[in-house]
Design a protein around this motif. Structure first.
Motif, mmCIF file in Angstrom:
data_model
loop_
_atom_site.group_PDB
_atom_site.id
_atom_site.type_symbol
_atom_site.label_atom_id
_atom_site.label_comp_id
_atom_site.label_asym_id
_atom_site.label_seq_id
_atom_site.Cartn_x
_atom_site.Cartn_y
_atom_site.Cartn_z
ATOM 1 N N VAL A 86 0.878 -1.169 0.000
ATOM 2 C CA VAL A 86 0.000 0.000 0.000
ATOM 3 C C VAL A 86 0.913 1.216 0.000
ATOM 4 C CG1 VAL A 86 -1.914 -1.163 1.193
ATOM 5 C CG2 VAL A 86 -0.216 0.087 2.539
ATOM 6 N N MET A 87 0.510 2.253 -0.738
ATOM 7 C CA MET A 87 1.401 3.397 -0.952
ATOM 8 C C MET A 87 0.761 4.683 -0.480
ATOM 9 S SD MET A 87 2.898 2.355 -4.736
ATOM 10 C CE MET A 87 4.192 3.610 -4.778
ATOM 11 N N ALA A 88 1.582 5.542 0.095
ATOM 12 C CA ALA A 88 1.114 6.872 0.489
ATOM 13 C C ALA A 88 1.172 7.783 -0.736
ATOM 14 C CB ALA A 88 2.009 7.423 1.607
ATOM 15 N N THR B 112 -2.767 7.958 11.251
ATOM 16 C CA THR B 112 -1.459 7.982 10.594
ATOM 17 C C THR B 112 -1.442 6.957 9.449
ATOM 18 O OG1 THR B 112 -0.587 6.204 11.971
ATOM 19 C CG2 THR B 112 -0.409 8.483 12.845
ATOM 20 N N PRO B 113 -0.476 7.082 8.528
ATOM 21 C CA PRO B 113 -0.366 6.055 7.480
ATOM 22 C C PRO B 113 -0.275 4.641 8.057
ATOM 23 C CG PRO B 113 1.027 7.927 6.923
ATOM 24 C CD PRO B 113 0.505 8.193 8.312
ATOM 25 N N LEU B 114 0.428 4.469 9.177
ATOM 26 C CA LEU B 114 0.526 3.134 9.783
ATOM 27 C C LEU B 114 -0.837 2.675 10.282
ATOM 28 C CD1 LEU B 114 2.053 0.648 10.777
ATOM 29 C CD2 LEU B 114 2.715 1.948 12.832
ATOM 30 N N GLN B 115 -1.583 3.558 10.913
ATOM 31 C CA GLN B 115 -2.915 3.174 11.401
ATOM 32 C C GLN B 115 -3.822 2.803 10.220
ATOM 33 O OE1 GLN B 115 -3.597 6.834 13.563
ATOM 34 N NE2 GLN B 115 -3.180 5.885 15.550
ATOM 35 N N ARG B 116 -3.691 3.565 9.134
ATOM 36 C CA ARG B 116 -4.538 3.267 7.972
ATOM 37 C C ARG B 116 -4.108 1.942 7.327
ATOM 38 N NH1 ARG B 116 -3.705 8.287 4.682
ATOM 39 N NH2 ARG B 116 -2.645 9.275 6.420
ATOM 40 N N ALA B 117 -2.805 1.672 7.340
ATOM 41 C CA ALA B 117 -2.346 0.380 6.799
ATOM 42 C C ALA B 117 -2.840 -0.766 7.680
ATOM 43 C CB ALA B 117 -0.820 0.367 6.713
ATOM 44 N N GLU B 118 -2.820 -0.553 9.000
ATOM 45 C CA GLU B 118 -3.323 -1.602 9.908
ATOM 46 C C GLU B 118 -4.821 -1.819 9.700
ATOM 47 O OE1 GLU B 118 -1.979 -0.274 13.829
ATOM 48 O OE2 GLU B 118 -0.424 -1.828 13.806
ATOM 49 N N ASN B 119 -5.558 -0.742 9.488
ATOM 50 C CA ASN B 119 -6.996 -0.883 9.235
ATOM 51 C C ASN B 119 -7.237 -1.682 7.955
ATOM 52 O OD1 ASN B 119 -7.546 0.634 11.519
ATOM 53 N ND2 ASN B 119 -7.811 2.578 10.394
#
Ligand SMILES: CC[C@@H](C(=O)O)C(=O)SCCNC(=O)CCNC(=O)[C@H](O)C(C)(C)COP(=O)(O)OP(=O)(O)OC[C@H]1O[C@@H](n2cnc3c(N)ncnc32)[C@H](O)[C@@H]1OP(=O)(O)O
Length: 305
Positions: free
Chosen positions: A172-174, A239-246
């Motif tokens: 997944v990319m920002a 955060t991007p990490l939280q969105r990746a975890e979701n």
């Protein structure tokens, strides 16, 4: 060879079906002493190039976060970080509650490949081959972990950093991030297994374009060719990490043994000839059939009738 054999012995005892898969897949490692690969010898050589670290956070949720941490060098891999990575992969291989893994870089960028200072010092063919075999073994084991993995790409993933993204199940990319196989500009080709995996992800023609052209793959192009699954929009919550975890949690919701079994049957389907893949699927099926999650599901369904 010793380490691979030890891992094989441990896995055979604890998780028979998976151990048999690894056995079929050359013990989980690509290289051993029969290929002239001496793990301890190259570890010592790599340790001579210190700097940075690979951090691992395992969480009760069953999601782990592995962070490439060398911000002053754009998260380039020093020699000691290559050794760190192998040790973190070993830890993850023993994490029985694991369901998902996010690989990220520190300070808003992913990884700029090998530390060029180490590359210069390891530039003789013998040492280069040994580093290559060490990283191929490690990244192959990373991709074969019985958990669903995703590379969270922010900033730049260059060279070996681009290869590392291909050693995860998903990317997944920002917004504004770039994956670039810059190897051609170095007079090289991928050496950490990135080319073999890239062909399997985007196809040989797209792989030829990305490698031959050292193409800067932005999120839109990555989505278009199937290199990335999702672009994490800026306006997203957290955060991007939280969105990746979701994002990842959608695919890892459920008991760890079931999620691990899902990864195992897909992995064997991806790597093994059909008959072997079917046998492995049967073996893995046997580990969950009649298991706690299966019995609980049956009990709840019988109540609905
Ligand atoms: C198998 C593949 C493998 C191999 O063959 O061994 C490889 O991966 S080879 C390496 C491939 N990677 C690269 O070629 C990328 C090199 N770096 C860059 O192109 C740029 O640094 C950047 C990543 C595009 C960032 O550019 P910029 O924003 O202008 O920052 P700087 O260039 O000033 O970098 C900041 C700082 O970080 C150091 N740095 C960056 N990348 C590396 C690296 N791969 N190895 C060592 N050091 C790196 C850079 O030198 C700067 O440090 P200072 O000069 O001390 O400030």
């Amino acid at each position: 060879m010793v380490l691979c054999a030890v891992r094989q012995h441990l896995l055979r005892g604890s998780r028979g079906a998976w151990a048999r898969f690894l056995q079929r897949q050359s013990r989980g490692c690509v290289y051993s002493s029969v290929h002239g690969f001496q793990q301890e010898e190259i570890r010592e050589k790599l340790q001579a190039f210190p700097g940075g670290s690979i951090e691992l956070l395992t969480q009760e949720s069953g999601l782990a976060v592995l962070t490439i941490n060398y911000p002053s060098r754009m998260n380039a891999f020093s020699g000691s970080m290559m050794v760190d990575l192998e040790e973190r992969v070993s830890q993850l291989e023993g994490w029985t509650d694991g369901k998902g893994l996010i690989v990220q870089g520190a300070s808003g960028t992913f990884c700029s490949g090998s530390d060029l200072n180490a590359v210069r010092a390891l530039s003789n063919p013998q040492d280069g081959m040994k580093m290559c075999m060490f990283m191929q073994n490690t990244l192959t084991r990373l991709l074969r972990l019985p958990m669903i993995s995703v590379a969270l790409v922010e900033g730049r993933a260059l060279g070996g950093g681009a290869e590392l993204t291909t050693a995860c199940d998903f990317r997944v990319m920002a917004p504004g991030s770039v994956i670039q196989f810059v190897h051609k500009h170095m007079g090289l080709v991928p050496g950490w297994g990135g080319a073999a995996r890239l062909v399997r992800i985007v196809g040989s023609q797209n792989a030829l374009k990305l490698l031959g052209g050292a193409v800067k793959v932005d999120p839109e192009l990555a989505l278009q060719i199937g290199l990335a699954e999702e672009v994490l929009q800026r306006e997203g919550a957290g955060t991007p990490l939280q969105r990746a975890e979701n994002w990842l949690s959608v695919y890892t919701k459920g008991p760890a043994p079931v999620i691990q079994a899902v990864k195992k049957v897909v992995l064997s389907g991806r790597e093994l000839p059909l008959s072997e893949a079917l046998r492995t699927e049967k073996d893995v099926f046997g580990t969950v059939w009649g298991g706690p999650a299966n019995m609980q599901a049956l009990a709840s369904k019988s109540k609905h009738r």
